[in-house]
Design a protein around this motif. Structure first.
Motif, PDB file in Angstrom:
ATOM      1  N   TYR A 182       0.805  -1.220   0.000  1.00 53.92           N
ATOM      2  CA  TYR A 182       0.000   0.000   0.000  1.00 53.92           C
ATOM      3  C   TYR A 182       0.840   1.274   0.000  1.00 53.92           C
ATOM      4  CZ  TYR A 182      -3.685   3.301   1.216  1.00 53.92           C
ATOM      5  OH  TYR A 182      -4.552   4.364   1.203  1.00 53.92           O
ATOM      6  N   TYR A 220     -12.902  -3.539  -5.497  1.00 50.04           N
ATOM      7  CA  TYR A 220     -12.512  -2.291  -4.838  1.00 50.04           C
ATOM      8  C   TYR A 220     -12.303  -1.184  -5.861  1.00 50.04           C
ATOM      9  CZ  TYR A 220     -11.671  -5.536  -1.000  1.00 50.04           C
ATOM     10  OH  TYR A 220     -11.816  -6.501  -0.039  1.00 50.04           O
ATOM     11  N   ARG A 258     -12.937   1.999  -7.561  1.00 51.82           N
ATOM     12  CA  ARG A 258     -13.613   3.243  -7.173  1.00 51.82           C
ATOM     13  C   ARG A 258     -13.719   4.232  -8.320  1.00 51.82           C
ATOM     14  NH1 ARG A 258     -10.867   4.456  -1.245  1.00 51.82           N
ATOM     15  NH2 ARG A 258     -11.534   2.504  -0.228  1.00 51.82           N
ATOM     16  N   GLU A 275      -5.594   6.452  -5.072  1.00 55.10           N
ATOM     17  CA  GLU A 275      -5.359   5.413  -4.077  1.00 55.10           C
ATOM     18  C   GLU A 275      -3.918   4.932  -4.070  1.00 55.10           C
ATOM     19  OE1 GLU A 275      -6.402   3.773  -0.921  1.00 55.10           O
ATOM     20  OE2 GLU A 275      -8.216   4.233  -2.061  1.00 55.10           O
ATOM     21  N   PRO A 313      -5.169   8.425   0.546  1.00 50.65           N
ATOM     22  CA  PRO A 313      -6.493   8.698   1.137  1.00 50.65           C
ATOM     23  C   PRO A 313      -6.887   7.756   2.267  1.00 50.65           C
ATOM     24  CG  PRO A 313      -6.709   7.550  -0.964  1.00 50.65           C
ATOM     25  CD  PRO A 313      -5.256   7.878  -0.812  1.00 50.65           C
ATOM     26  N   GLY A 314      -6.227   6.603   2.375  1.00 50.44           N
ATOM     27  CA  GLY A 314      -6.610   5.636   3.399  1.00 50.44           C
ATOM     28  C   GLY A 314      -5.434   5.214   4.253  1.00 50.44           C
ATOM     29  N   ASN A 315      -5.588   4.054   4.879  1.00 53.88           N
ATOM     30  CA  ASN A 315      -4.526   3.530   5.743  1.00 53.88           C
ATOM     31  C   ASN A 315      -4.109   2.112   5.367  1.00 53.88           C
ATOM     32  OD1 ASN A 315      -6.776   2.123   6.561  1.00 53.88           O
ATOM     33  ND2 ASN A 315      -6.844   2.993   8.617  1.00 53.88           N
ATOM     34  N   GLU A 342      -8.652  -0.356   6.140  1.00 54.42           N
ATOM     35  CA  GLU A 342     -10.100  -0.304   5.937  1.00 54.42           C
ATOM     36  C   GLU A 342     -10.411  -0.203   4.449  1.00 54.42           C
ATOM     37  OE1 GLU A 342     -11.512   2.943   8.224  1.00 54.42           O
ATOM     38  OE2 GLU A 342     -10.853   2.103  10.139  1.00 54.42           O
ATOM     39  N   TRP A 343     -11.177  -1.177   3.963  1.00 54.48           N
ATOM     40  CA  TRP A 343     -11.566  -1.219   2.555  1.00 54.48           C
ATOM     41  C   TRP A 343     -13.075  -1.446   2.471  1.00 54.48           C
ATOM     42  CZ3 TRP A 343      -7.968   0.140  -0.888  1.00 54.48           C
ATOM     43  CH2 TRP A 343      -6.633   0.003  -0.526  1.00 54.48           C
ATOM     44  N   ASN A 344     -13.741  -0.579   1.761  1.00 54.69           N
ATOM     45  CA  ASN A 344     -15.171  -0.725   1.544  1.00 54.69           C
ATOM     46  C   ASN A 344     -15.394  -1.322   0.160  1.00 54.69           C
ATOM     47  OD1 ASN A 344     -15.861   0.466   4.049  1.00 54.69           O
ATOM     48  ND2 ASN A 344     -15.540   2.502   3.159  1.00 54.69           N
TER      49      ASN A 344
END
Length: 305
Positions: free
Chosen positions: A159, A262, A264, A272, A292-294, A297-299
């Motif tokens: 990541y 995933y 987007r 991302e 934008p994230g860590n 957490e993935w939606n």
């Protein structure tokens, strides 16, 4: 009496068998660790070879041998080429070093997995890991949004360092194509036909090191390496960039994961990986571009629902 003796023999056999099984397991574990350490040693050896041998050799060949032979020395085009070479080299080495020393594993990360879907258990790390995290046998730890283990970086691409890998492969490809154009011009001036013997140097470059070692053989070998690296890094970049645009990493492509996506959208998929300042990361690895994230957490969108 006979039954008593038989009973003792069975227990002894079980004890010996159990001891042998434990020894076998220990030997297998020891062999696995040794193989893993050997693999890591070879990868770090490859990394050091690239840094201290191949890169200086190519820089010397291009700037000291090829450039003065194809462009007039100390002219404006000469300095333009020097500036381009410096820019490319800075981005290649910078992205390589940042990619190697950016930790993208679960080490030191607080993982709160209560009431969260798609978390899986890693039997090796003995912990629950978030979606898109996979265990790397070489690094011996789970990697957040793991894409693959990179020999050039001697670590995993995940990541936090995915950006550096993409820029690294892109700039190597650009540098190799740029150099190949002038290398061909240089060989056209430098090489002699020699009744067709020069073709043998292109077909059997390693054999020519033994039969006819000289500057001409070395130049032909370097240009062939130049072409191979250009093709290889070009394939790597376009393959991974295509995955990036789809919002997928290599394991999801390999396993043809269609249940959860995933993706987007084009712009968000780019952000991302490259961060909010995605348009600047192509200029230098030193520009900060927050993600934008860590990586935890993935939606994801479940297509089976």
């Amino acid at each position: 009496m006979t039954g008593h003796i038989s009973h003792n023999i069975n227990w002894n056999d079980r004890y010996v068998q159990g001891t042998c099984n434990k020894k076998q397991i220990m030997m297998l574990k020891l062999q696995f660790i040794q193989n893993k350490q050997l693999k890591r040693l070879l990868e770090h050896g490859t990394y050091l070879t690239i840094i201290f041998v191949l890169v200086p050799a190519f820089v010397y060949f291009e700037l000291v041998v090829v450039l003065p032979a194809t462009v007039e020395e100390w002219s404006i085009p000469y300095f333009v080429h020097l500036a381009c070479a410096t820019f490319l080299l800075m981005n290649i080495l910078g992205n390589m070093i940042y990619g190697m020393f950016t930790d993208t594993s679960i080490k030191g990360t607080v993982l709160d997995s209560e009431n969260k879907e798609n978390w899986t258990l890693c039997a090796v790390c003995e912990c629950l890991r978030p979606p898109r995290a996979w265990h790397c046998n070489t690094c011996d730890i789970c990697i957040l949004k793991r894409d693959h283990h990179c020999t050039f970086f001697a670590c995993c691409v995940g990541y936090y360092n995915h950006r550096y890998f993409m820029c690294f492969t892109f700039y190597i490809f650009v540098a190799m194509v740029y150099a190949f154009y002038y290398n061909v011009k240089f060989l056209a001036i430098y090489l002699k036909w020699n009744n067709g013997l020069v073709i043998g140097k292109f077909l059997f470059p390693l054999a020519c090191f033994v039969i006819d070692f000289g500057d001409e053989t070395v130049y032909v070998f370097l240009v062939e390496i130049n072409f191979i690296v250009a093709m290889f890094t070009g394939f790597l970049f376009f393959y991974h960039f295509n995955n990036l645009l789809k919002g997928k990493v290599t394991p999801e492509i390999k396993h043809n994961s269609k249940e959860v996506t995933y993706n987007r959208g084009l712009k968000q998929n780019v952000i991302e990986v490259f961060g909010s300042r995605w348009y600047l990361v192509w200029l230098s690895p030193y520009f900060k571009s927050p993600l934008p994230g860590n990586g935890i957490e993935w939606n994801g969108e479940d297509k089976c629902k």
